[in-house]
Design an enzyme around this catalytic site. Structure first.
Site, PDB file in Angstrom:
ATOM      1  N   GLY A  55      88.921   5.589 -80.209  1.00 16.10           N
ATOM      2  CA  GLY A  55      89.053   6.564 -79.139  1.00 16.10           C
ATOM      3  C   GLY A  55      90.489   6.716 -78.664  1.00 16.10           C
ATOM      4  O   GLY A  55      90.973   5.898 -77.869  1.00 16.10           O
ATOM      5  N   PRO A 113      89.913  15.353 -74.379  1.00 13.84           N
ATOM      6  CA  PRO A 113      89.640  16.793 -74.340  1.00 13.84           C
ATOM      7  C   PRO A 113      90.887  17.639 -74.116  1.00 13.84           C
ATOM      8  O   PRO A 113      91.003  18.727 -74.679  1.00 13.84           O
ATOM      9  CB  PRO A 113      88.648  16.926 -73.178  1.00 13.84           C
ATOM     10  N   GLU A 155      94.797  13.455 -86.917  1.00 12.69           N
ATOM     11  CA  GLU A 155      95.762  12.406 -87.233  1.00 12.69           C
ATOM     12  C   GLU A 155      97.153  12.983 -87.492  1.00 12.69           C
ATOM     13  O   GLU A 155      97.879  12.531 -88.375  1.00 12.69           O
ATOM     14  CB  GLU A 155      95.262  11.548 -88.397  1.00 12.69           C
ATOM     15  N   LEU A 163      86.538  31.872-108.272  1.00  8.51           N
ATOM     16  CA  LEU A 163      85.080  31.970-108.259  1.00  8.51           C
ATOM     17  C   LEU A 163      84.581  33.284-107.690  1.00  8.51           C
ATOM     18  O   LEU A 163      83.379  33.578-107.760  1.00  8.51           O
ATOM     19  CB  LEU A 163      84.472  30.806-107.473  1.00  8.51           C
TER      20      LEU A 163
END
Length: 396
Positions: free
Chosen positions: A142, A146, A375, A350
């Protein structure tokens, strides 16, 4: 070179011959993880992604623990003690299956376990690491809040001393493994600076509601952590870390795994594009026979294998104790950015089928949008490198 020495045949799957850089033990680790992912993830992951769930995550964690993939590069306490390159190869193979599976392993080993292993007391290590290495206990980390992402020094979560206890209050956001974790490593502001705390998930006042409605990392558990007067004993604090250096060193270790993992997602999309180009026919022949398609495949192959070579180089530097955080930023910035480009180019090969979950391309492309941000955003890694190149700090 002697004229009698014959070059090995060209291998489209390994055009630079990078396998020559690997030891037999490295190849064994890679192949073991690849086989597990092919059996336990690939047949199901499109359905998991579509439903936005990761069922059986605790069982998967125990299986990964049995493989030695949790806390893989750590020594002792039930950890495998693998080399940095072996850990990187495992990350590549896991993310070739899905970024969510690599995130499960990365957060468990490179963030939560690494924090306890490097900064924890012997009692904390003995209590948590063996069970986390086996997958019996899942961990989370953690740091992000927010309203606080790239500037963790401004975190609002705080811990106050009350007698010999600590009382934690605050919220953490975008936490992989949060709602299935048995333990959380939580970073909080104290009167003495930022400290890390080992928070058992059953602690009064601790909750981890799962975050829904994601369009990326859908086959992954992502949660909020809520700390409402969570009371912890004095020995819950990580004694070896004070200040931002603690959590940032954990992030650097995890980012190293991303350098490899992103190339796994890219490889999966590249292989899908090659297979499709060889079988899809337009204008009377396979589209792989057209120059523009071949140009796309060639460019994708160049960036893919350059990225793997970069990851390997950083891994050997880590093993030698010479890897710097700026070099990890170099790898994360380049490899995730190039992986996204490879996935997007594969989608064009594709055509309309590229958006179907029958193929892995769009799933990897959307997952990498999260990997690009977490990160360390692109901008943060650019500024890390900019400061290293100029000696001038542009963060503030």
């Amino acid at each position: 070179m002697s004229a009698s020495v014959k070059s090995p045949p060209f291998d489209p799957a390994d055009p630079l011959g990078l396998d020559d850089l690997l030891e037999p033990e490295d190849l064994a680790v890679r192949d073991t993880v690849r086989t597990w992912a092919a059996d336990r993830v690939l047949p199901y992951v499109a359905d998991w992604y579509e439903k936005g769930e990761l069922p059986g995550v605790r069982e998967l964690a125990r299986e990964l623990g049995a493989l030695g993939a949790l806390g893989m590069s750590l020594d002792g306490y039930g950890c495998a003690g693998a080399s940095a390159v072996q850990y990187g190869l495992a990350c590549l193979e896991l993310e070739a299956a899905d970024s969510g599976i690599r995130s499960l392993v990365s957060v468990q080993g490179s963030l939560a376990m690494y924090a306890v292993h490097r900064f924890g007391s012997e009692e904390q290590k003995q209590r948590w690491l063996p069970r986390m290495a086996s997958g019996e206990v899942i961990g989370c980390f953690g740091l992000t809040e927010p309203d606080i992402g790239s500037d963790p020094g401004s975190m609002r979560t705080h811990a106050k001393k009350d007698g010999t206890d600590w009382v934690l209050n605050g919220r953490k956001m975008w936490i992989t493994n949060g709602s299935v974790a048995g333990v959380a490593v939580v970073w909080a502001r104290t009167d003495d600076g930022i400290r890390g705390f080992v928070v058992p998930a059953g602690s009064a006042g601790f909750s981890a509601p799962e975050i829904k409605h994601k369009w990326s990392l859908r086959a992954s558990v992502t949660s909020e952590l809520v700390l409402d007067d969570v009371r912890l004993p004095a020995d819950a604090v990580l004694p070896g870390a004070t200040g931002l250096k603690g959590p940032l060193s954990c992030l650097s270790h995890a980012r190293y795994g991303i350098v490899w993992g992103a190339m796994g997602a890219a490889r999966s999309c590249f292989e899908a594009a090659v297979d499709y180009a060889k079988s899809r026919e337009q204008f009377g022949r396979p589209i792989g026979g057209f120059q523009l398609t071949q140009a796309k495949l060639a460019d994708m192959a160049v960036e893919l294998h350059k990225g793997i070579l970069l990851a390997h180089h950083l891994g050997r530097r880590m093993e030698a104790g010479r890897l710097r955080p700026e070099q990890v930023s170099f790898g994360k910035l380049n490899n995730v950015r190039e992986a996204i480009d490879i996935c997007r180019t594969a989608r064009t090969v594709l055509g309309a089928n590229g958006i179907s979950l029958e193929y892995p391309v769009m799933r990897h492309a959307t997952n990498l949008e999260s990997v690009l941000t977490y990160e360390g955003t692109v901008e943060m890694h650019q500024l890390v490198l900019g400061k290293a190149l100029t000696g001038l700090d542009a963060f503030r």
